[in-house]
Design a protein around this motif. Structure first.
Motif, short mmCIF file in Angstrom:
data_model
loop_
_atom_site.label_atom_id
_atom_site.label_comp_id
_atom_site.label_asym_id
_atom_site.label_seq_id
_atom_site.Cartn_x
_atom_site.Cartn_y
_atom_site.Cartn_z
N PRO A 77 0.74 -1.37 -0.06
CA PRO A 77 0.04 0.11 -0.14
C PRO A 77 0.74 1.50 -0.19
O PRO A 77 1.84 1.48 0.82
N LEU A 79 0.51 5.26 -0.15
CA LEU A 79 -0.63 6.23 0.55
C LEU A 79 -0.41 7.68 0.38
O LEU A 79 -1.27 8.52 0.18
N ASP A 108 -8.53 4.64 -3.67
CA ASP A 108 -7.26 5.33 -4.48
C ASP A 108 -7.49 6.53 -5.29
O ASP A 108 -8.53 6.90 -5.57
N ARG A 162 -2.37 7.55 -4.75
CA ARG A 162 -2.65 6.79 -3.59
C ARG A 162 -3.13 5.41 -4.07
O ARG A 162 -4.09 5.29 -4.68
N HIS A 164 -3.93 1.40 -2.72
CA HIS A 164 -3.97 0.39 -1.81
C HIS A 164 -3.75 -1.10 -1.93
O HIS A 164 -2.81 -1.60 -1.12
#
Length: 322
Positions: A77, A79, A108, A162, A164
């Motif tokens: 992940p 972020l 995301d 981002r 995950h």
């Protein structure tokens, strides 16, 4: 101790230096960091000049100053990721989505920003950019296939993303277009020479140098007479529609920097100033009534120049203790 802004800019410039082969910047790295991505070799430059596309993987935090195709694939992940793009002053950045596999519903995102953001500060500032801040973001999860190609308004842009789920990611192609009248610019190097021209346009343009510098203005055309005024609370060029100001500060946003000097009138000659700020900006304000032009050159202040300050230096501001 270096400020947070200096450390952030050094980190960004480490990646830029690596991509341009300027290994002297690598000395500021902490010993715990991974090695920067491979330097551009002469063989690679020849391959690129022969028409081949440069390809490589992206890191979570990365810097690009070259055209090519770039892929990010999450191995865990991720972020808080960003990639900074920068070109020459006369270049615009084009970002094309080639392939995107992210989970927008799962949190995301993949956003392109028209400019740079560091620690909440923007370049260009909201005062100098033609678009409101909300329109400077292009969110893939909102636009999808409707906008798969984004062009910057200046020589810098960036993406935030981002992701995950390991294995998800995206591929982008970065290209550069010519900008006939560069306006807002971040310099890739601590020294150089530049001519800014605003042809009958009502706009503000900033040239940012993320170093303490000596800046020498050799030619300024505003359609007025001669004059150079150090900025004071009750003085300056507030009543003049076209002028150039020198700014200094510790952040990225010119609108939050300290005004050091105003140049309200045209001159041919030389006006030099040492500015010991972490970021130095030359900003031209144009009413649109004239073809305004300013030519300047700059180089990084060294220790000896900082200690031997002359009469046209701003001693009470922006000289770091060394």
């Amino acid at each position: 101790m270096p400020s947070a802004f200096q450390l952030q800019c050094h980190f960004v410039l480490i990646f830029l230096a690596a991509s341009k082969g300027e290994t002297r910047y690598l000395e500021v790295r902490d010993t715990g960091e991974d090695e920067p991505f491979l330097l551009l070799s002469e063989d690679l430059k020849r391959e690129l000049s022969a028409g081949q596309i440069y390809r490589r993987s992206l890191r979570c935090i990365d810097m690009l100053s070259i055209e090519g195709q770039f892929t990010f694939t999450a191995d865990q992940p991720q972020l808080h990721c960003a990639t900074f793009f920068i070109g020459e002053p006369e270049e615009l950045i084009m970002v094309d989505y080639d392939f995107v596999n992210i989970d927008c519903q799962g949190g995301d995102f993949l956003k392109v920003f028209d400019g740079w953001i560091l620690k909440g500060e923007k370049f260009p500032s909201s005062l100098d950019h033609p678009l409101p801040t909300s329109q400077r973001y292009v969110d893939f999860c909102e636009s999808g296939n409707l906008q798969r190609s984004i062009r910057s308004s200046q020589n810098v842009a960036m993406i935030f993303f981002r992701i995950h789920q390991p294995g998800n990611g995206f591929t982008i192609t970065v290209k550069k277009n010519t900008n006939l009248f560069p306006c807002n610019v971040i310099s890739q190097t601590p020294s150089g020479r530049f001519t800014m021209v605003i042809p009958h346009q009502h706009r503000n343009c900033s040239f940012s140098i993320i170093y303490p510098v000596v800046i020498k203005i050799s030619d300024l055309i505003l359609g007025h007479l001669n004059g150079l005024f150090l900025k004071k609370p009750s003085a300056g060029c507030a009543g003049v529609g076209d002028f150039v100001e020198l700014l200094g500060g510790t952040g990225l946003d010119p609108s939050k920097m300290f005004p050091l000097a105003d140049l309200c009138h045209s001159f041919h000659g030389s006006a030099q100033m040492k500015i010991g700020c972490e970021n130095t900006v030359l900003r031209m304000v144009s009413s649109g009534k004239h073809i305004n032009r300013v030519t300047f050159e700059y180089h990084q202040l060294d220790l000896q120049e900082t200690e031997n300050r002359k009469e046209n230096s701003i001693e009470e501001f922006c000289f770091p203790s060394i």
